[in-house]
Design a protein around this motif. Structure first.
Motif, PDB file in Angstrom:
ATOM      1  N   ILE A 159       3.599  -8.164   3.324  1.00  0.00           N
ATOM      2  CA  ILE A 159       3.348  -6.798   3.547  1.00  0.00           C
ATOM      3  C   ILE A 159       4.516  -5.969   3.647  1.00  0.00           C
ATOM      4  O   ILE A 159       4.686  -4.925   2.844  1.00  0.00           O
ATOM      5  N   THR A 160       5.321  -6.402   4.455  1.00  0.00           N
ATOM      6  CA  THR A 160       6.646  -5.670   4.820  1.00  0.00           C
ATOM      7  C   THR A 160       7.611  -5.633   3.364  1.00  0.00           C
ATOM      8  O   THR A 160       7.870  -4.442   3.212  1.00  0.00           O
ATOM      9  N   SER A 161       7.406  -6.657   2.458  1.00  0.00           N
ATOM     10  CA  SER A 161       8.322  -6.662   1.537  1.00  0.00           C
ATOM     11  C   SER A 161       7.666  -5.651   0.527  1.00  0.00           C
ATOM     12  O   SER A 161       8.445  -4.924  -0.433  1.00  0.00           O
ATOM     13  N   ARG A 162       6.553  -5.550   0.355  1.00  0.00           N
ATOM     14  CA  ARG A 162       5.788  -4.459  -0.499  1.00  0.00           C
ATOM     15  C   ARG A 162       6.321  -2.982  -0.144  1.00  0.00           C
ATOM     16  O   ARG A 162       6.636  -2.336  -0.914  1.00  0.00           O
ATOM     17  N   TYR A 163       6.286  -2.813   1.053  1.00  0.00           N
ATOM     18  CA  TYR A 163       6.625  -1.410   1.673  1.00  0.00           C
ATOM     19  C   TYR A 163       7.880  -1.350   1.316  1.00  0.00           C
ATOM     20  O   TYR A 163       8.455  -0.192   0.935  1.00  0.00           O
ATOM     21  N   GLU A 164       9.055  -2.175   1.534  1.00  0.00           N
ATOM     22  CA  GLU A 164      10.365  -1.885   1.243  1.00  0.00           C
ATOM     23  C   GLU A 164      10.591  -1.646  -0.322  1.00  0.00           C
ATOM     24  O   GLU A 164      11.488  -1.117  -0.843  1.00  0.00           O
ATOM     25  N   ASN A 165       9.630  -2.308  -1.266  1.00  0.00           N
ATOM     26  CA  ASN A 165       9.783  -2.171  -2.827  1.00  0.00           C
ATOM     27  C   ASN A 165       9.166  -1.094  -3.203  1.00  0.00           C
ATOM     28  O   ASN A 165       9.214  -0.892  -4.269  1.00  0.00           O
ATOM     29  N   LEU A 166       8.298  -0.316  -2.399  1.00  0.00           N
ATOM     30  CA  LEU A 166       7.625   0.777  -3.001  1.00  0.00           C
ATOM     31  C   LEU A 166       8.288   2.027  -3.430  1.00  0.00           C
ATOM     32  O   LEU A 166       8.186   2.245  -4.884  1.00  0.00           O
ATOM     33  N   TRP A 167       9.581   2.401  -2.894  1.00  0.00           N
ATOM     34  CA  TRP A 167      10.346   3.428  -3.335  1.00  0.00           C
ATOM     35  C   TRP A 167      11.560   2.909  -2.852  1.00  0.00           C
ATOM     36  O   TRP A 167      12.551   3.551  -2.129  1.00  0.00           O
ATOM     37  N   PRO A 168      12.233   1.915  -3.707  1.00  0.00           N
ATOM     38  CA  PRO A 168      13.578   1.286  -3.194  1.00  0.00           C
ATOM     39  C   PRO A 168      14.422   2.382  -3.195  1.00  0.00           C
ATOM     40  O   PRO A 168      15.572   1.952  -2.347  1.00  0.00           O
ATOM     41  N   GLY A 169      14.783   3.361  -4.045  1.00  0.00           N
ATOM     42  CA  GLY A 169      16.057   4.353  -3.935  1.00  0.00           C
ATOM     43  C   GLY A 169      15.773   5.227  -2.834  1.00  0.00           C
ATOM     44  O   GLY A 169      16.518   6.052  -2.666  1.00  0.00           O
ATOM     45  N   SER A 170      14.676   5.356  -2.303  1.00  0.00           N
ATOM     46  CA  SER A 170      14.389   6.462  -1.219  1.00  0.00           C
ATOM     47  C   SER A 170      15.352   6.637  -0.168  1.00  0.00           C
ATOM     48  O   SER A 170      15.605   5.586   0.533  1.00  0.00           O
ATOM     49  N   PRO A 171      15.962   7.746   0.253  1.00  0.00           N
ATOM     50  CA  PRO A 171      16.964   7.835   1.321  1.00  0.00           C
ATOM     51  C   PRO A 171      16.168   7.548   2.756  1.00  0.00           C
ATOM     52  O   PRO A 171      16.975   7.328   3.555  1.00  0.00           O
ATOM     53  N   PHE A 172      14.924   7.528   2.973  1.00  0.00           N
ATOM     54  CA  PHE A 172      14.179   7.420   3.853  1.00  0.00           C
ATOM     55  C   PHE A 172      14.196   5.830   4.481  1.00  0.00           C
ATOM     56  O   PHE A 172      13.846   5.517   5.538  1.00  0.00           O
ATOM     57  N   GLY A 173      13.939   4.966   3.462  1.00  0.00           N
ATOM     58  CA  GLY A 173      14.003   3.665   3.721  1.00  0.00           C
ATOM     59  C   GLY A 173      12.587   3.169   4.320  1.00  0.00           C
ATOM     60  O   GLY A 173      12.440   2.195   4.982  1.00  0.00           O
ATOM     61  N   PHE A 174      11.428   3.963   3.841  1.00  0.00           N
ATOM     62  CA  PHE A 174      10.005   3.593   4.441  1.00  0.00           C
ATOM     63  C   PHE A 174      10.046   3.212   5.774  1.00  0.00           C
ATOM     64  O   PHE A 174       9.592   2.228   6.456  1.00  0.00           O
ATOM     65  N   PRO A 175      10.272   4.210   6.676  1.00  0.00           N
ATOM     66  CA  PRO A 175      10.196   4.254   8.348  1.00  0.00           C
ATOM     67  C   PRO A 175       8.766   3.911   8.485  1.00  0.00           C
ATOM     68  O   PRO A 175       7.689   4.357   7.879  1.00  0.00           O
ATOM     69  N   THR A 176       8.459   2.794   9.319  1.00  0.00           N
ATOM     70  CA  THR A 176       7.093   2.121   9.702  1.00  0.00           C
ATOM     71  C   THR A 176       6.931   1.744  11.146  1.00  0.00           C
ATOM     72  O   THR A 176       7.839   1.318  11.804  1.00  0.00           O
ATOM     73  N   LEU A 177       5.959   2.262  11.741  1.00  0.00           N
ATOM     74  CA  LEU A 177       5.595   1.728  13.078  1.00  0.00           C
ATOM     75  C   LEU A 177       4.521   0.263  12.855  1.00  0.00           C
ATOM     76  O   LEU A 177       3.855   0.662  11.888  1.00  0.00           O
ATOM     77  N   MET A 178       4.908  -0.520  13.502  1.00  0.00           N
ATOM     78  CA  MET A 178       4.106  -1.741  13.396  1.00  0.00           C
ATOM     79  C   MET A 178       3.638  -2.064  14.810  1.00  0.00           C
ATOM     80  O   MET A 178       4.372  -2.191  15.909  1.00  0.00           O
ATOM     81  N   LEU A 179       2.306  -2.111  15.113  1.00  0.00           N
ATOM     82  CA  LEU A 179       1.551  -2.513  16.297  1.00  0.00           C
ATOM     83  C   LEU A 179       0.681  -3.801  16.206  1.00  0.00           C
ATOM     84  O   LEU A 179      -0.188  -3.947  15.512  1.00  0.00           O
ATOM     85  N   MET A 180       0.828  -4.807  17.147  1.00  0.00           N
ATOM     86  CA  MET A 180      -0.032  -5.947  17.156  1.00  0.00           C
ATOM     87  C   MET A 180      -0.975  -5.540  18.216  1.00  0.00           C
ATOM     88  O   MET A 180      -0.873  -5.089  19.288  1.00  0.00           O
ATOM     89  N   ASN A 181      -1.996  -5.655  17.942  1.00  0.00           N
ATOM     90  CA  ASN A 181      -3.589  -5.513  18.796  1.00  0.00           C
ATOM     91  C   ASN A 181      -4.013  -6.639  19.111  1.00  0.00           C
ATOM     92  O   ASN A 181      -4.539  -7.445  18.393  1.00  0.00           O
ATOM     93  N   GLN A 182      -3.896  -6.937  20.315  1.00  0.00           N
ATOM     94  CA  GLN A 182      -4.260  -8.241  21.134  1.00  0.00           C
ATOM     95  C   GLN A 182      -4.688  -8.233  22.394  1.00  0.00           C
ATOM     96  O   GLN A 182      -4.047  -7.384  23.227  1.00  0.00           O
ATOM     97  N   LEU A 183      -5.971  -8.856  22.905  1.00  0.00           N
ATOM     98  CA  LEU A 183      -6.538  -8.648  24.171  1.00  0.00           C
ATOM     99  C   LEU A 183      -6.667 -10.150  24.573  1.00  0.00           C
ATOM    100  O   LEU A 183      -7.041 -10.839  24.026  1.00  0.00           O
ATOM    101  N   SER A 184      -6.539 -10.213  25.945  1.00  0.00           N
ATOM    102  CA  SER A 184      -6.786 -11.488  26.590  1.00  0.00           C
ATOM    103  C   SER A 184      -7.386 -11.199  27.989  1.00  0.00           C
ATOM    104  O   SER A 184      -7.332  -9.799  28.523  1.00  0.00           O
ATOM    105  N   LYS A 185      -7.644 -11.860  28.856  1.00  0.00           N
ATOM    106  CA  LYS A 185      -7.901 -11.516  30.365  1.00  0.00           C
ATOM    107  C   LYS A 185      -9.284 -10.844  30.457  1.00  0.00           C
ATOM    108  O   LYS A 185      -9.086  -9.974  31.593  1.00  0.00           O
TER     109      LYS A 185
END
Ligand SMILES: [Zn+2]
Length: 381
Positions: free
Chosen positions: A289-315
């Protein structure tokens, strides 16, 4: 996996995670073990002032105050990067390192420290009893998750899992958020590849809502079963899949190019329930997934800023109805435009998305991920 724990100069704790591929010893293990003998870890670090949070009665939620975080380094060059081996935080070479944040928003507070009881809900303050960790993915300053060899991503998954197990086991911790702000426009203050772990003394509102929905549908088909079934039925938004995981732009995506990775197997509520084979698959999915993101617009000055959150519960009672998943929120909507969480999103909580996810999914599907072999590391359940 080899785990070595060392005391830092100011009493914080640093953990090195060393892994090995078949036939190769971990390169830095001996140095890490020597450091652990010379500087054995002590107890939890005490801050001079305990961190606090205040109750917002209009939204029924906590705000955590981080008054000691104003003087953080801002985008230093590689020569001054505090995550380079030997510069500031990490004295030795390493594969993956996790250490306590120098200026945490939530921290260990001894049991005998208390605050005066509030008279009512309009003056509720509480101690922010938690933890904040930095997770350094690699010692290579210019790397990123997408470009890391999948073996190294697997080491990272194992490190996340180990630290998650330790943190969620603490009696004062209710929720452990593993996340990454990638890119300067996502708020990253260090270019070096890293993420963070925030351990909360309460269940944060976003997770509380997911949990409420999970339990509302627990007696029926099940929330996560239904979400996955919808994607498998429609097919058009699926980006990648293995027998353990499904990655798709959800039917209800809020952000442009938003992708979620769901564990398929019931009972996988966190990294802790995954088999070694599932963790290997997760490493491959993250790279996919992350390499597709990086390759979507490779010349873009923004570099595909992304937030990644792991959702997990215990207890929690009934936690087997929840499902581990990772949510990616891209903050870029075209090669030259960023996506802002603007007035409507911030002020009403309702998201406006420029395009239907199935149209954007076709673009991500058309991009070849960087080689995604499964890790050949020696894995153990
Ligand atoms: Zn660096």
């Amino acid at each position: 996996m080899f785990k070595t724990r060392v005391a830092m100069d100011d009493g914080r704790t640093l953990t090195y995670y060393d892994f090995t591929t078949a036939g190769t010893p971990p390169p830095y293990l001996a140095a890490h073990q020597q450091a652990a003998q010379q500087h054995p870890p002590g107890g939890p670090r005490l801050l001079p002032n305990p961190p606090i949070m205040r109750w917002n009665p209009t939204l029924a939620e906590w705000t955590v105050y981080a008054a000691n975080r104003m003087n953080r380094p801002q985008l230093p060059s590689k020569d001054a990067c505090p995550l380079e081996p030997g510069i500031l935080e990490l004295p030795l070479n390493y594969q993956v390192a996790i250490f306590e944040n120098r200026a945490p928003s939530m921290a260990f507070v001894p049991d005998d420290v208390t605050l005066p009881a509030p008279r009512n809900i309009f003056e509720m303050t509480a101690l922010a009893r938690g933890r904040c960790d930095i997770v350094v993915y690699s010692e290579k300053h210019d790397s990123k998750l997408a470009w890391m060899p999948v073996n190294d991503i697997y080491t990272l998954v194992e490190a996340w899992r180990d630290r998650y197990a330790e943190l969620i086991a603490l009696p004062e911790i209710r929720y452990v958020a593993i996340f990454e702000n990638k890119g300067r426009d996502a708020g990253m203050t260090l270019d070096h590849p890293h993420g963070q772990i925030y351990s909360f003394p309460f269940l944060p509102p976003y997770l509380q809502r997911q949990w409420d929905q999970t339990m509302d549908l627990a007696g029926q088909k099940g929330l996560w079963e239904g979400v996955i079934e919808k994607e498998e039925h429609d097919q058009v938004r699926i980006i990648a899949q293995t027998d353990g995981f499904l990655a798709a732009m959800p039917f209800y995506a809020r952000y442009p190019y938003e992708v979620h990775i769901w564990a398929r197997r019931r009972g996988v509520c966190s990294l802790l329930e995954m088999t070694a084979d599932e963790r290997r698959q997760l490493a491959g999915m993250l790279k996919n997934i992350t390499s597709r993101y990086e390759n979507l617009w490779p010349g873009s000055p923004f570099g595909f800023p992304t937030l990644m959150l792991m959702n997990q519960l215990s207890k929690m009672n009934g936690v087997e109805n929840f499902r581990f998943h990772i949510e990616f929120y891209p903050l870029q909507r075209s090669p030259d435009k960023l996506k802002y969480r603007a007035s409507v999103e911030s002020g009403t909580g309702t998201f406006l998305n420029d395009a239907l996810p199935e149209a954007q999914a076709a673009q991500l599907q058309a991009i070849a991920p960087q080689e995604v072999e499964l890790p050949d590391v020696i894995a153990e359940d």
